[in-house]
Design an enzyme around this catalytic site. Structure first.
Site, short mmCIF file in Angstrom:
data_model
loop_
_atom_site.label_atom_id
_atom_site.label_comp_id
_atom_site.label_asym_id
_atom_site.label_seq_id
_atom_site.Cartn_x
_atom_site.Cartn_y
_atom_site.Cartn_z
CB SER A 54 -0.89 0.01 1.26
OG SER A 54 -1.48 1.27 1.48
CE1 TYR A 93 -4.23 -2.00 5.16
CE2 TYR A 93 -3.22 0.16 4.83
CZ TYR A 93 -3.84 -0.97 4.32
OH TYR A 93 -4.04 -1.07 2.96
#
Length: 254
Positions: free
Chosen positions: A140, A153
């Protein structure tokens, strides 16, 4: 080091294929001469994705499976490869925390980091034997720098980014290509829960097209959209004292 040419894959395994980017990638690759092995936790949604892909002529095999189950994943990957030698493995499955769910940091690492290992480690020796294949790891843009708004995350995505980037030159010696995928905000079940503005958010179908094109070109890093990528790159390069002030203004995600 010269990287292997990925070619056009005809046997593809995708985790997290029941929704979001995984589902969009399955549909993007679906064609009459393609075999798709799709894994996901939700059997009903997975079946719906598979049916769409079948209408495009692809051959489908699905498995309701949790990427955190190491033994089950190993058996599944080996079984898929025995059915048809895997050309491309996309370790896509991922989860995120948030203000409206009870996902823990341990859950996030188990899926986003250990789940990647459980997907690619069984496939690597098979590809090494054949001296060909391609692996794609879903990171990401949050993997460029630890974010105080989403510590678990972003840390999990930093980990798999570094892992994929380290694997790339190592596995090139065996004829295996490795790409790290780093999307920004993409429409999905995960982002649908975010109670804050998401800059440059894009449909999953568009993200899948960008990823597919990048994989066909054997890109080391498939990062998009460019404007958000550039912003995150700059933040990661800033002195910590400055970056911390800017990043602590972001809404908390988990």
């Amino acid at each position: 080091m010269k990287q292997p040419s990925p070619g056009i894959p005809s046997s593809i395994l995708i985790t997290g294929a029941s929704s979001g980017i995984g589902a969009a990638l399955a549909e993007a690759y679906a064609r009459p001469d393609t075999i798709l092995f799709l894994g996901g936790r939700n059997e009903e949604r997975l079946g719906q994705v598979a049916e769409k892909c079948r209408t495009q002529g692809a051959t489908l095999y699905t498995r309701a499976i949790d990427v955190t189950d190491e033994q089950a994943m190993r058996q599944w990957v080996l079984a898929c490869d025995a059915e048809c030698a895997l050309d491309l493995v996309i370790a896509n499955a991922g989860i995120s925390g948030g203000v409206d769910n009870d996902v823990t940091a341990q859950d996030i690492f188990a899926t986003n980091a250990t789940g990647v290992l459980n997907t690619v480690l069984p496939a690597i020796p098979l590809m090494q034997t054949r001296k060909r294949g391609q692996i794609a790891i879903m990171s990401s843009l949050a993997g460029l720098r630890g974010l105080p708004s989403a510590p678990a995350y972003s840390a999990s995505k930093v980990a798999v980014r570094a892992y994929g980037e380290a694997l790339r030159p190592q596995l090139a010696l065996d004829g295996i290509g490795v790409s790290v995928i780093m999307p920004g905000f993409v429409e999905s079940r995960i982002t649908a829960r975010n109670p804050f503005p998401m800059p440059l958010i894009m449909p999953a179908e568009r993200a899948a097209r960008i990823i597919k094109r990048g994989l066909q070109r054997g890109r080391a890093r498939i990062a998009f959209p460019f404007a958000l990528y550039a912003m995150m790159w700059i933040l990661a390069a800033l002195p910590t004292v400055i970056a911390d002030v800017l990043l602590t203004r972001l809404p908390r995600k988990g």
